[in-house]
Design an enzyme around this catalytic site. Structure first.
Site, PDB file in Angstrom:
ATOM      1  N   GLY A 148       0.847  -1.318   0.149  1.00  0.00           N
ATOM      2  CA  GLY A 148       0.047   0.075   0.064  1.00  0.00           C
ATOM      3  C   GLY A 148       0.745   1.171  -0.021  1.00  0.00           C
ATOM      4  O   GLY A 148       1.953   1.374   0.752  1.00  0.00           O
ATOM      5  N   ALA A 149       0.568   2.026  -0.829  1.00  0.00           N
ATOM      6  CA  ALA A 149       1.548   3.356  -1.228  1.00  0.00           C
ATOM      7  C   ALA A 149       1.986   4.057   0.172  1.00  0.00           C
ATOM      8  O   ALA A 149       3.235   4.032   0.475  1.00  0.00           O
ATOM      9  CB  ALA A 149       1.170   4.240  -2.396  1.00  0.00           C
TER      10      ALA A 149
ATOM     11  N   ARG B  44       9.941  -1.012  -4.802  1.00  0.00           N
ATOM     12  CA  ARG B  44       8.632  -1.069  -5.761  1.00  0.00           C
ATOM     13  C   ARG B  44       8.392   0.416  -6.264  1.00  0.00           C
ATOM     14  O   ARG B  44       8.043   1.423  -5.851  1.00  0.00           O
ATOM     15  CB  ARG B  44       7.210  -1.142  -4.574  1.00  0.00           C
ATOM     16  CG  ARG B  44       7.314  -2.107  -3.577  1.00  0.00           C
ATOM     17  CD  ARG B  44       6.446  -3.339  -3.922  1.00  0.00           C
ATOM     18  NE  ARG B  44       5.566  -3.376  -4.599  1.00  0.00           N
ATOM     19  CZ  ARG B  44       4.199  -3.536  -4.348  1.00  0.00           C
ATOM     20  NH1 ARG B  44       3.677  -3.651  -3.208  1.00  0.00           N
ATOM     21  NH2 ARG B  44       3.062  -3.598  -5.296  1.00  0.00           N
TER      22      ARG B  44
ATOM     23  N   GLN C 299      -5.390  -8.810  -2.242  1.00  0.00           N
ATOM     24  CA  GLN C 299      -5.441  -7.655  -1.196  1.00  0.00           C
ATOM     25  C   GLN C 299      -7.243  -7.682  -0.815  1.00  0.00           C
ATOM     26  O   GLN C 299      -7.416  -7.210   0.397  1.00  0.00           O
ATOM     27  CB  GLN C 299      -4.846  -6.445  -1.689  1.00  0.00           C
ATOM     28  CG  GLN C 299      -3.358  -6.542  -1.828  1.00  0.00           C
ATOM     29  CD  GLN C 299      -2.901  -6.925  -3.263  1.00  0.00           C
ATOM     30  OE1 GLN C 299      -3.703  -7.658  -3.985  1.00  0.00           O
ATOM     31  NE2 GLN C 299      -1.924  -6.416  -3.568  1.00  0.00           N
TER      32      GLN C 299
ATOM     33  N   ASP D  30      -1.691   4.574  -6.253  1.00  0.00           N
ATOM     34  CA  ASP D  30      -0.251   4.282  -5.980  1.00  0.00           C
ATOM     35  C   ASP D  30       0.518   5.765  -6.313  1.00  0.00           C
ATOM     36  O   ASP D  30       1.575   5.966  -5.963  1.00  0.00           O
ATOM     37  CB  ASP D  30       0.391   3.056  -6.704  1.00  0.00           C
ATOM     38  CG  ASP D  30      -0.194   1.996  -5.672  1.00  0.00           C
ATOM     39  OD1 ASP D  30      -1.342   1.778  -5.882  1.00  0.00           O
ATOM     40  OD2 ASP D  30       0.809   1.619  -5.093  1.00  0.00           O
TER      41      ASP D  30
ATOM     42  N   ASN E 151      -3.188   2.648 -10.165  1.00  0.00           N
ATOM     43  CA  ASN E 151      -3.654   1.922  -8.959  1.00  0.00           C
ATOM     44  C   ASN E 151      -3.512   0.546  -9.363  1.00  0.00           C
ATOM     45  O   ASN E 151      -3.235   0.159 -10.429  1.00  0.00           O
ATOM     46  CB  ASN E 151      -4.885   2.446  -8.411  1.00  0.00           C
ATOM     47  CG  ASN E 151      -5.245   2.070  -6.925  1.00  0.00           C
ATOM     48  OD1 ASN E 151      -4.298   2.007  -6.456  1.00  0.00           O
ATOM     49  ND2 ASN E 151      -6.657   1.314  -6.768  1.00  0.00           N
ATOM     50  N   LYS E 152      -4.020  -0.474  -8.226  1.00  0.00           N
ATOM     51  CA  LYS E 152      -3.809  -1.705  -8.665  1.00  0.00           C
ATOM     52  C   LYS E 152      -4.397  -2.249 -10.066  1.00  0.00           C
ATOM     53  O   LYS E 152      -5.258  -1.810 -10.439  1.00  0.00           O
ATOM     54  CB  LYS E 152      -4.374  -2.409  -7.360  1.00  0.00           C
ATOM     55  CG  LYS E 152      -4.494  -3.978  -7.290  1.00  0.00           C
ATOM     56  CD  LYS E 152      -3.216  -4.534  -7.597  1.00  0.00           C
ATOM     57  CE  LYS E 152      -2.306  -4.309  -6.683  1.00  0.00           C
ATOM     58  NZ  LYS E 152      -0.786  -4.767  -6.905  1.00  0.00           N
TER      59      LYS E 152
END
Ligand code: MRU
Length: 338
Positions: free
Chosen positions: A52-53, A91, A192, A233, A243-244
């Site tokens: 998670g960012a 990441r 997640q 993110d 994002n994801k």
């Protein structure tokens, strides 16, 4: 801040070590890990024990503060530089990581004689400011939620993904309406949603159901979703959002069905130096995340695999971005630069 309070965070500094909730063990086991070397911090981020960012940012910031303590006097600058590079490389998409590392690095540069203390102060300040930002996102975003709303979310953008409260889940937690319902995308391949978001919603007593990722369109098309909220993110200057993986699809389907699609993110996730989503680096992760579930092979063994961890949602699909400074249309993001 009392130690007892700190222990309810996702990541916290205590007695010379970084403490994280091990997110790979949830929801089955609650484990706290202590990280005492920069290499351990990098591995915990890479293996997604912390993810998670903003949570990655806070952990990375504390990681560089750890480096300032461990650095040998004779090659201090080199040790800090290498540590920052190691942490940054873990990441690449999550912007909070470079944001937090830059803040801690600047603190070290400003007072080299007292770097261990000032680096820790800067890392702690990032973590504390994320808690405040997420609380604000929760309060502001809660106003968008009407009684009986059914809300879809993707991945985990809850307390676990931040230092506390979450981004996308914060408005849901802060909503005064108790009759709301959340559809939780399972979020292949790392799950997640079904592991972490469902766990958090259960802890908060919020009604929800886990759905397969590819069922989200069905629920939107059949009138069962009033709004979509996800985290981010990295947000680019033009309002495009990384994002994801799978977020883009949800946004397109939401627009096709006239369902508002909101992103929730603190200012530390906005990369003002990044003109558009096309410039955001997309992390590619290991094939095994797709071909295996735990130790079991679930895919044709000889087929190649591609596993991008994030996608870009263009600004035109986004109704609004809920930040700690207000709710903005994507095209207004550039005005927050100052
Ligand atoms: O790969 P992950 O689990 O780190 O990805 C997390 C997400 O995509 C979240 O939505 C994002 O970081 C926002 S968290 C507040």
């Amino acid at each position: 801040m009392q130690i007892a309070d700190l222990q309810y965070r996702t990541v916290w500094w205590q007695d010379g070590a970084i403490n994280i909730i091990d997110q790979t063990s949830l929801p089955f086991n609650f484990k706290v890990l202590q990280l005492t070397t920069v290499e351990q911090v990098a591995q915990a981020i890479l293996q997604m024990q912390v993810r998670g960012a903003p949570a990655i940012g806070a952990t990375g910031g504390f990681g560089l503060a750890l480096a300032a303590r461990l650095a040998p006097a004779k090659n201090f600058a080199e040790f800090i530089k290498k540590s920052k590079e190691t942490l940054l490389a873990t990441r690449p998409t999550a912007f909070d990581l470079s944001y937090a590392l830059n803040q801690v690095e600047a603190a070290i540069a400003q007072s080299p004689a007292d770097s261990a203390a000032t680096a820790l102060q800067a890392a702690q300040a990032f973590a504390d400011s994320n808690v405040q930002a997420c609380r604000q996102i929760g309060k502001l975003g809660a106003e968008l939620i009407q009684p009986n709303f059914q809300i879809l979310t993707h991945c985990n953008a809850g307390a676990l993904a931040t230092v506390d409260f979450g981004t996308a889940l914060a408005p849901i937690r802060f909503s005064k309406h108790r009759n709301i319902f959340v559809y939780v995308d399972e979020t292949r391949p790392r799950l997640q949603g079904s592991r972490l978001t469902a766990f958090e919603l259960e802890q908060e007593g919020i009604p929800h159901a886990i759905i397969a990722d590819n069922a989200a369109g069905y629920f939107m098309q059949t009138g069962q979703v009033d709004m979509v909220i996800t985290g981010a993110d990295r947000v680019a200057l033009n309002g495009d959002v990384a994002n994801k993986i799978g977020t883009y699809e949800k946004a397109v389907v939401a627009k096709a069905n006239n369902i508002p699609f909101y992103i929730a993110a603190p200012l530390s996730t906005i990369d003002f130096s990044c003109a558009s989503g096309a410039k955001i680096p997309i992390e590619q992760r290991a094939d095994e995340e797709i071909s295996y579930i735990e130790d079991k092979l679930i895919a044709n063994p000889n087929s190649p695999i591609q596993n991008p961890a994030f996608d870009i949602t263009p600004a035109r699909y986004i109704t609004g971005i809920i930040t700690d400074k207000g709710i903005f249309r994507p095209e207004q993001i550039r005005h927050l630069q100052k």
